[in-house]
Design a protein around this motif. Structure first.
Motif, mmCIF file in Angstrom:
data_model
loop_
_atom_site.group_PDB
_atom_site.id
_atom_site.type_symbol
_atom_site.label_atom_id
_atom_site.label_comp_id
_atom_site.label_asym_id
_atom_site.label_seq_id
_atom_site.Cartn_x
_atom_site.Cartn_y
_atom_site.Cartn_z
ATOM 1 N N LYS A 73 34.084 8.227 15.495
ATOM 2 C CA LYS A 73 33.102 8.690 16.329
ATOM 3 C C LYS A 73 32.968 7.405 17.484
ATOM 4 C CE LYS A 73 32.882 11.625 12.804
ATOM 5 N NZ LYS A 73 33.244 11.673 11.927
ATOM 6 N N ILE A 486 32.338 19.158 17.200
ATOM 7 C CA ILE A 486 32.509 17.632 16.760
ATOM 8 C C ILE A 486 30.977 18.393 15.594
ATOM 9 C CG2 ILE A 486 31.492 15.085 16.139
ATOM 10 C CD1 ILE A 486 33.573 14.600 18.582
ATOM 11 N N ASP A 487 30.435 18.513 16.134
ATOM 12 C CA ASP A 487 28.818 19.006 15.934
ATOM 13 C C ASP A 487 29.560 20.213 15.286
ATOM 14 O OD1 ASP A 487 27.552 17.161 17.435
ATOM 15 O OD2 ASP A 487 27.397 18.434 18.916
ATOM 16 N N PHE A 489 32.611 20.486 13.433
ATOM 17 C CA PHE A 489 33.492 20.218 12.283
ATOM 18 C C PHE A 489 33.303 18.597 11.545
ATOM 19 C CE2 PHE A 489 35.478 23.477 14.896
ATOM 20 C CZ PHE A 489 35.464 24.528 13.474
ATOM 21 N N GLY A 490 33.061 17.480 12.043
ATOM 22 C CA GLY A 490 32.013 16.960 12.042
ATOM 23 C C GLY A 490 33.061 15.696 12.689
ATOM 24 N N ASP A 491 34.259 15.614 12.687
ATOM 25 C CA ASP A 491 34.497 15.035 14.035
ATOM 26 C C ASP A 491 35.711 15.183 15.200
ATOM 27 O OD1 ASP A 491 37.046 15.515 12.238
ATOM 28 O OD2 ASP A 491 36.806 13.987 11.078
#
Length: 840
Positions: A73, A486-487, A489-491
């Motif tokens: 991240k 990213i927002d 799916f987290g990455d």
């Protein structure tokens, strides 16, 4: 001297402990900083000094340090000991934070920081000397790093002081002045650090306020130092601003352009106008590190802005902090969308209901429905050569998955159906097709990317298709797509780039950052997943049980169990194994003696001597008769020489015959001896390998038996210790080869006698019931069991408890038993040769 009696004090004064003091109140009442109270100087805001209600605790909501984030991240790697000047919330409130974590050599600290952040170095090569430190008002002979110097310019504590509800006017004003002073100091320090590095990374935005303060134009200075154009310097400075500052700058530009147009009736100035942009960026430089409104929320280093407005008090998390759902409940509270209602007690648990008070926003639903009605078409009158899909398989698959499974909204380009030219030619107003410039296409483009182009200074959809603004758009749009992925799916796992560098895998001509408006750039897609908003949620907390009086438990003495002992037999066996000799007796065989054939050769000298003797005799006889003359006239000498020559010839012939007969015999004997020795050597070699193999087998046997004996050693020890813990009246002593010793006085007491008659009756009753159930008579084994049953429990009178326990447990006394040969067995000879030392 006459005494004067004072009945009252003037307004604003009071009598405290016999002394007259002035009443000074801060804005909410109480003493202010600088007042004299009692015997000290007031330095801390307080409500009532005499009640010692003093605010001596540090505001825990002020943050002074930052740690790392997951490496996938992060957008930069810092290191512990450095400091960072950053605007974490993009709200124009810069804070200074210590970076905690390892150094670069040990992995560093991965961090995610805004672009306008500046890191103060803590490396030895960046240390300032005495003269350089004097520029910052530091008088010391020690060298200091920029990070160490930066800590003298605190910001965060002054933000906290300004937000403190007990701060008086002097404290608030002092904090505001210190913020401005320290901000300028940090700007000068950023300039000094990069100057020491000869601006190898360019001129940082953090140094602009200092440049302005010394009369330098930051844009011109940047262009000169970095050897770039003034326009490029302007674009770089603008890109480093926060989105809010960029928006403010654009609004300011528009406002000034309108005023200028009204006054001069001249065309509107664009962002590219240097004179106008210098003014705007100069204004932005003055504000880039300025303190924001003290009444606004300050995330991370100040108090968070309260989500509960209109006078409603923010609920308190009712769950204990060690509750597994505490964080989840706190997240709902912080969202400002829930109210907490205490429920009933169910099954010993107190319930708390979190009821949603903010309805779902229907805007996304309407936008999604409108997007679904949009039709994708192929651009008309395409210009260029070759053909390639506008969306590759990955992008098409993503669109299909989101659309068919109804998990979100996929905004594809209006002209994204089918293919586009691989090498797009330029039309009148765009690359690939002039259909891009239609009113419908423009509206579609702004529907997808209107929020992004608003951040691009002077953006105009009607500009030339190769204007530099299109590369700015391409890069911003690509960054936006990645962020939104990213927002969602987290990455960035599975992210499919739309624009690529020329060297990137998957690059196709026309899909790079080429500052051109064509069918690829126009059709850039965006997607958003359906917003997931939880509904009402309930949590439960265990109701503490009724408090009961504590029981007084007497202290119990702890008796440690006896240490387990090894059996003497096991130790003897284990030790005996180590005493076994393990010698290697290798085979040996002598070499066969060589045989030699003896032979005798003739000697010609005997024949020659005989012939000479004959000559001498004849010479003597002839000389005696005829004298020397007769000897001289005779031929016996020649005949003698012939006889000698003949004798030599005969001898040589005999010797050659003898040697010809001996040579084959000698060769045959040598070959036979060599064959015997070769066979013996092979035999010794083979038998040596057998000996070594037997030695290996013996060693493996020894290792295996050593493991078995060791397992028996520890197993029997544990088994005996376990059994001893279950015996009531006796103990087995492994050190004495299993001797039994009674324990306790009850071991010698007489065991109770069992009534055999009643046992017999019970047995027959059980047998009869068993026979009835199975339909047959008891077997021999069952009869034998009967005798064991009635004879087992103390059939002998006058037996003690220990004896009875031993009878019952005779099969489990834990004695180790072994099967093996007594004495040492001598290994059998491996080969039928002599034993002795291996080798020559």
């Amino acid at each position: 001297m006459a005494k004067i009696k004072i009945n009252s004090l003037p307004a604003g004064f009071k009598l405290v402990n016999g002394k007259i003091e002035e009443e000074q109140m801060m804005r909410q009442g109480g003493y202010v900083t600088g007042d004299q109270a009692g015997y000290g100087l007031v330095t801390l805001p307080q409500d009532y000094y005499n009640n010692s209600n003093m605010n001596t605790t540090r505001d825990e909501s002020v943050r002074y340090s930052l740690s790392g984030v997951p490496r996938d991240k992060a957008n930069i790697e810092a290191e512990g000991g450095e400091t960072v000047l950053t605007d974490l919330n993009n709200d124009n409130q810069f804070g200074l934070y210590n970076i905690t974590g390892p150094r670069h050599s040990k992995g560093g600290v991965p961090m995610f920081l805004p672009e306008q952040s500046f890191i103060y170095s803590d490396t030895d090569k960046m240390r300032f000397n005495q003269d350089e430190l004097a520029e910052y008002g530091i008088e010391t002979k020690l060298k200091m790093t920029p990070a160490q110097v930066s800590k003298r310019y605190e910001l965060n504590k002054y933000y906290g002081s300004m937000q403190d509800q007990f701060a008086d006017e002097i404290t608030a004003r002092s904090s505001e002045l210190m913020l401005k002073k320290n901000m300028m100091g940090l700007s000068k320090l950023a300039f000094g650090q990069e100057l020491k590095k000869k601006f190898e990374d360019g001129v940082p935005l953090a140094a602009h306020p200092y440049l302005v303060s010394i009369g330098e134009d930051p844009i011109e200075f940047t262009a000169k130092v970095e050897n770039i154009t003034k326009k490029q310097a302007q674009m770089k400075a603008f890109a480093a601003l926060s989105p809010e500052q960029q928006q403010q700058l654009l609004q300011l530009q528009e406002m000034m352009a309108q005023v200028d147009q009204q006054q001069t009736q001249q065309p509107e100035q664009s962002f590219e106008d240097p004179s106008m942009q210098e003014q705007q960026l100069a204004m932005a430089d003055q504000d880039v590190m300025a303190m924001g409104d003290p009444n606004q929320g300050m995330a991370r280093y100040g108090r968070e802005i309260d989500m509960y407005q209109d006078g409603k008090e923010k609920p308190v998390n009712p769950l204990p902090k060690d509750h597994p759902q505490y964080a989840e409940a706190q997240k709902l509270i912080d969202s400002g969308k829930y109210e907490v209602v205490k429920g009933s007690v169910v099954d010993g648990k107190q319930t708390y209901n979190f009821k949603r008070i903010v309805p779902d926003d229907p805007k996304f639903k309407a936008e999604k429905e409108a997007n679904a009605r949009k039709q994708k078409i192929s651009a008309k009158d395409q210009i260029g050569r070759g053909s390639v899909s506008i969306y590759n398989e990955n992008l098409s698959g993503q669109e299909k998955a989101i659309t068919e499974h109804n998990i979100g909204m996929y905004k594809a380009g209006r002209l994204s159906a089918g293919n586009r030219p691989l090498d797009q030619g330029r039309g009148a107003s765009a690359y690939g097709s002039d259909d891009i410039m239609s009113a419908e296409s423009k509206a579609d483009f702004y529907d997808r990317w209107g929020d992004v182009v608003e951040t691009i200074p002077g953006f105009d959809y009607g500009k030339a298709p190769d204007d530099p603004q299109w590369e700015v758009f391409q890069r911003k749009a690509e960054a936006t797509r990645r962020k939104e992925h990213i927002d969602a799916f987290g990455d960035d796992t599975g992210y499919e780039p739309y624009w690529r560098e020329l060297t990137d895998k998957g690059y196709v001509k026309g899909s790079g950052f080429d500052h051109k408006l064509g069918l690829h750039t126009f059709n850039a897609p965006r997607f958003r997943l359906n917003p997931v908003e939880p509904g009402d949620v309930s949590f439960s907390v265990d109701v503490p049980p009724e408090k009961r009086p504590e029981l007084e438990i007497p202290q119990v003495k702890n008796y440690p169990p006896p240490t387990p002992q090894f059996w003497a037999q096991d130790e003897n066996n284990y030790n005996a194994l180590s005493l076994i000799d393990d010698n290697i007796y290798g085979p040996w065989s002598p070499d066969a003696a060589p045989a030699k054939v003896d032979y005798v050769l003739d000697d010609w000298r005997s024949k020659a001597n005989a012939a000479l003797a004959t000559q001498n005799t004849m010479a003597t006889a002839i000389g005696a008769v005829g004298g020397p003359q007769a000897v001289a006239n005779s031929n016996f000498a020649g005949e003698g020489m012939d006889q000698i020559a003949e004798g030599i010839n005969i001898t040589n012939m005999n010797d050659v015959r003898t040697m010809n007969n001996v040579a084959p015999m000698q060769a045959q004997l040598d070959m036979q001896v060599d064959n015997i020795n070769q066979n013996r050597n092979i035999k010794v070699y083979d038998d040596t390998n057998k000996t070594l193999q037997n030695a290996d087998n013996f060693q493996n046997w020894k290792i295996l038996n050593e493991a078995r004996l060791f397992n028996d050693l520890i197993g029997n020890r544990a088994n005996t210790a376990n059994l001893n813990s279950t015996y009531d009246y006796f103990q087995i002593n492994p050190r004495q080869a299993g001797a039994i010793s009674f324990k306790g006085g009850k071991a010698y007491e007489k065991a109770p006698v069992t009534d055999q008659a009643s046992m017999k009756k019970a047995y027959f009753d059980n047998v009869a019931e068993y026979s009835k159930n199975v339909g047959r008579a008891p077997t021999a084994g069952e009869i034998e069991g009967f005798f064991k049953y009635i004879g087992g429990p103390n059939a002998t009178p006058d037996i003690g408890n220990a004896q009875l326990e031993m009878q019952r447990r005779a099969a489990s006394l834990g004695y180790p038993t072994y099967q093996g040969k007594s004495g040492k067995e001598i290994k059998r000879m491996v080969v039928p040769f002599y034993t002795g030392k291996m080798g020559a």
